[in-house]
Design a protein around this motif. Structure first.
Motif, mmCIF file in Angstrom:
data_model
loop_
_atom_site.group_PDB
_atom_site.id
_atom_site.type_symbol
_atom_site.label_atom_id
_atom_site.label_comp_id
_atom_site.label_asym_id
_atom_site.label_seq_id
_atom_site.Cartn_x
_atom_site.Cartn_y
_atom_site.Cartn_z
ATOM 1 N N LYS A 44 0.828 -1.203 0.000
ATOM 2 C CA LYS A 44 0.000 0.000 0.000
ATOM 3 C C LYS A 44 0.861 1.251 0.000
ATOM 4 C CE LYS A 44 -3.527 0.342 2.682
ATOM 5 N NZ LYS A 44 -4.312 0.342 3.937
ATOM 6 N N ARG A 45 1.935 1.233 0.804
ATOM 7 C CA ARG A 45 2.830 2.383 0.853
ATOM 8 C C ARG A 45 3.448 2.650 -0.508
ATOM 9 N NH1 ARG A 45 7.787 3.030 -0.024
ATOM 10 N NH2 ARG A 45 8.878 4.880 0.756
ATOM 11 N N ALA A 46 3.947 1.611 -1.150
ATOM 12 C CA ALA A 46 4.596 1.775 -2.452
ATOM 13 C C ALA A 46 3.638 2.385 -3.467
ATOM 14 C CB ALA A 46 5.124 0.434 -2.945
ATOM 15 N N SER A 47 2.359 2.008 -3.392
ATOM 16 C CA SER A 47 1.376 2.516 -4.340
ATOM 17 C C SER A 47 1.147 4.017 -4.178
ATOM 18 C CB SER A 47 0.056 1.751 -4.162
ATOM 19 O OG SER A 47 -0.943 2.275 -5.006
ATOM 20 N N VAL A 48 0.941 4.483 -2.935
ATOM 21 C CA VAL A 48 0.624 5.903 -2.743
ATOM 22 C C VAL A 48 1.868 6.785 -2.845
ATOM 23 C CG1 VAL A 48 -1.450 5.455 -1.389
ATOM 24 C CG2 VAL A 48 0.749 5.658 -0.221
ATOM 25 N N VAL A 49 3.027 6.250 -2.485
ATOM 26 C CA VAL A 49 4.266 7.020 -2.660
ATOM 27 C C VAL A 49 4.559 7.208 -4.140
ATOM 28 C CG1 VAL A 49 6.781 6.892 -2.412
ATOM 29 C CG2 VAL A 49 5.310 6.462 -0.442
ATOM 30 N N GLY A 50 4.284 6.190 -4.940
ATOM 31 C CA GLY A 50 4.527 6.270 -6.378
ATOM 32 C C GLY A 50 3.670 7.302 -7.082
ATOM 33 N N GLU A 51 2.610 7.776 -6.439
ATOM 34 C CA GLU A 51 1.755 8.793 -7.044
ATOM 35 C C GLU A 51 2.371 10.183 -7.015
ATOM 36 O OE1 GLU A 51 -2.470 6.714 -5.617
ATOM 37 O OE2 GLU A 51 -1.765 8.591 -4.722
ATOM 38 N N LEU A 52 3.367 10.395 -6.157
ATOM 39 C CA LEU A 52 3.931 11.729 -5.978
ATOM 40 C C LEU A 52 5.239 11.875 -6.745
ATOM 41 C CD1 LEU A 52 3.377 12.391 -2.155
ATOM 42 C CD2 LEU A 52 1.951 13.066 -4.079
ATOM 43 N N PRO A 53 5.279 12.714 -7.747
ATOM 44 C CA PRO A 53 6.526 12.900 -8.502
ATOM 45 C C PRO A 53 7.618 13.586 -7.688
ATOM 46 C CG PRO A 53 4.864 14.466 -9.238
ATOM 47 C CD PRO A 53 4.166 13.515 -8.314
ATOM 48 N N ASP A 54 7.221 14.295 -6.613
ATOM 49 C CA ASP A 54 8.199 15.027 -5.810
ATOM 50 C C ASP A 54 8.459 14.347 -4.471
ATOM 51 O OD1 ASP A 54 5.726 15.503 -4.696
ATOM 52 O OD2 ASP A 54 6.112 17.616 -4.255
ATOM 53 N N TRP A 55 8.242 13.010 -4.414
ATOM 54 C CA TRP A 55 8.435 12.306 -3.141
ATOM 55 C C TRP A 55 9.847 12.480 -2.602
ATOM 56 C CZ3 TRP A 55 5.878 10.437 0.781
ATOM 57 C CH2 TRP A 55 6.520 9.584 1.675
ATOM 58 N N GLU A 56 10.850 12.367 -3.436
ATOM 59 C CA GLU A 56 12.225 12.491 -2.950
ATOM 60 C C GLU A 56 12.494 13.898 -2.426
ATOM 61 O OE1 GLU A 56 15.720 11.269 -1.596
ATOM 62 O OE2 GLU A 56 14.170 9.979 -2.472
ATOM 63 N N GLU A 57 11.901 14.916 -3.062
ATOM 64 C CA GLU A 57 12.057 16.294 -2.578
ATOM 65 C C GLU A 57 11.379 16.460 -1.215
ATOM 66 O OE1 GLU A 57 11.255 15.458 -5.616
ATOM 67 O OE2 GLU A 57 12.914 16.271 -6.818
ATOM 68 N N LEU A 58 10.192 15.847 -1.056
ATOM 69 C CA LEU A 58 9.526 15.888 0.243
ATOM 70 C C LEU A 58 10.377 15.215 1.314
ATOM 71 C CD1 LEU A 58 5.773 15.044 -0.527
ATOM 72 C CD2 LEU A 58 6.612 17.066 0.672
ATOM 73 N N ARG A 59 10.947 14.089 0.950
ATOM 74 C CA ARG A 59 11.796 13.333 1.875
ATOM 75 C C ARG A 59 12.988 14.174 2.340
ATOM 76 N NH1 ARG A 59 15.646 8.755 0.444
ATOM 77 N NH2 ARG A 59 15.598 7.305 2.193
ATOM 78 N N GLN A 60 13.634 14.850 1.396
ATOM 79 C CA GLN A 60 14.777 15.685 1.748
ATOM 80 C C GLN A 60 14.346 16.903 2.560
ATOM 81 O OE1 GLN A 60 17.972 14.836 1.391
ATOM 82 N NE2 GLN A 60 17.161 12.892 0.574
#
Length: 474
Positions: A44-60
């Motif tokens: 489930k996590r992989a699915s919703v994280v994959g929806e965000l193109p800026d996930w890595e930017e959010l993470r940083q």
């Protein structure tokens, strides 16, 4: 530094992680429960994280906000205290578990009540608050569904997000039928193991408790320094009931849960739900600032070893943790051993680096936790605040005391590798004596070869072959 308490049964603390894990992996039902639950959550996590193109930017961004806050923690904690006090709340500082328990017990007894309800209470599990209150004649009732299951079953949490992850539906039904009546309203007759039926039984049981209890104890996911606001994210609605109905609210929160501003919170409201429950947005987000009308509010700020962790340049990144449990759900070691093997309320990869820093490396269990990992790096890849858990594990391994035989072996290897001529002589000797090398190492070193084969030693070393053939040219 005094030994930090991280509430777990003494039996789990008396054995090393390998010993605890060896017992757990023999439980086939436990392994089935863990595999099914962790794979469901991580998918489930992989699915919703994959929806965000800026996930890595959010993470940083989350990492940067946490690092900035930790570097300026003293200033932001004072700002938080001033804001909470200005809003009518009371702030208490607890150096360790004993002090926090004394403060909370004193506050509860001052109300004249002998019962409390609890929500979002991992910090109170860390300090063993339920046991401390019981010693003072106060009964604490857990209201998170999974925490209720653990409490009714005389059990211990084994997962940060889903404390009863090691239980299946049939086991939960049995616990409800046998124990729920001892703590309040009994389970309905003919209770089945259908999730809807189990949730309804818990709802009816807890509703009476919410309406009759005058004191609540909570934790918090975040604290906002600029306004003194506390934030709780949850999925069941019990948090809203605990935070609003009682006349007295006591929140016990680790000092690392601080954020400077509301603007910073926006980042974590995207990171946490996706990383924990695999949701785009959590169902309930409760915020409160100081004392609400008709309610008395106390905030207990808990250190319990956190400033010691903050002083470590490598290990301090563990304090970025937002308790999402993503690292547990991808860890192959946790999936097989479960949470109880870690001997702490913080299991899995984050527990393997946080617990030894909070408690120290004096016990056999705590020295073994940094080795409760294959160093595969999956935990770092999913961490929403980019905690480099493998880096901290390796750093802790270097700091832990090692057996004398291992230290002597490493010293001998260092002496040989320090000079090329020594290494060459050792290689020649190894080639000549290879027939006498045992397949299993003796004594304390046997643990290495219990699960590994010693490679066959070649008749001739690469160095010798190169010298003899000129690199294969002749």
């Amino acid at each position: 530094m005094t030994r930090t308490f991280l509430g777990m049964p003494a039996s789990a603390l008396q054995r090393s992680f390998p010993s605890n894990a060896a017992k757990a992996v023999r439980d086939s039902q436990l392994r089935f429960n863990l595999r099914k639950a962790t794979h469901t959550i991580r998918d489930k996590r992989a699915s919703v994280v994959g929806e965000l193109p800026d996930w890595e930017e959010l993470r940083q961004a989350g990492k940067a906000i946490k690092d900035h806050t930790l570097r300026n923690l003293d200033r932001y904690l004072v700002q938080l205290e001033e804001a909470v006090t200005a809003a009518g709340g009371h702030v208490h500082w607890a150096r360790d578990a004993d002090e926090a328990n004394r403060i909370v017990a004193g506050l509860v007894k001052a109300t004249g009540e002998t019962e409390v309800v609890k929500v979002k209470s991992m910090a109170t599990q860390e300090i063993g608050l339920n046991e401390a209150l019981a010693a003072e004649g106060v009964t604490a009732y857990e209201t998170d569904l999974a925490e209720l299951i653990v409490q009714l079953g005389d059990d211990w949490p084994s997962h940060i997000l889903v404390p009863a992850i090691h239980r299946n539906r049939a086991e939960i039904r049995e616990i409800f039928q046998e124990r729920m009546g001892e703590w309040g309203r009994p389970a309905p007759e003919g209770l089945t193991d259908e999730p809807r039926a189990l949730a309804e039984a818990a709802r009816l049981h807890l509703r009476e408790r919410f309406l009759s209890t005058k004191v609540a104890i909570s934790g918090a996911n975040f604290m906002i320094a600029e306004t003194g606001t506390l934030v709780v994210l949850e999925s069941e609605g019990n948090g809203r009931m605990c935070l609003t109905l009682p006349r007295t609210l006591i929140s016990v929160v680790g000092i690392e849960k601080l954020l400077p501003s509301w603007r910073d919170l926006e980042v974590f409201l995207q990171l946490l739900p996706r990383s924990s429950t695999g949701e785009r947005m959590n169902p309930y987000t409760s915020t409160w600032t100081g004392a609400a009308e008709g309610q008395e509010f106390h905030l207990v700020l808990l250190d319990n070893g956190r400033t010691h962790v903050l002083a470590d340049e490598v290990g301090r990144q563990a304090l970025r943790c937002i308790r999402c449990s993503a690292c547990l759900n991808v860890c192959p070691v946790y999936e097989r051993a479960g949470g109880h093997a870690y001997g702490s309320v913080y299991p899995g990869p984050i527990g393997a680096i946080l617990t030894p820093q909070l408690r120290g490396l004096d016990s056999e269990l705590d020295r073994s936790l940094p080795y409760a990992s294959s160093l595969c790096g999956a935990c770092y890849e999913v961490c929403p605040v980019a905690i480099d858990i493998p880096q901290v594990l390796v750093d802790l391994r270097a700091k832990a005391r090692h057996p004398r035989a291992e230290r002597l072996g490493m010293a001998a290897a260092g002496w040989i590798f320090n000079r090329p001529e020594r290494l060459a002589r050792a290689q020649r000797a190894g080639g000549r004596l290879r027939r006498f090398v045992p397949k299993r190492l003796p004594g304390p070193m046997s643990a290495w070869t219990d699960t590994r084969d010693i490679p066959d030693i070649p008749r001739e070393s690469f160095r010798g072959w190169w010298d003899r053939t000129g690199g294969g040219d002749r």
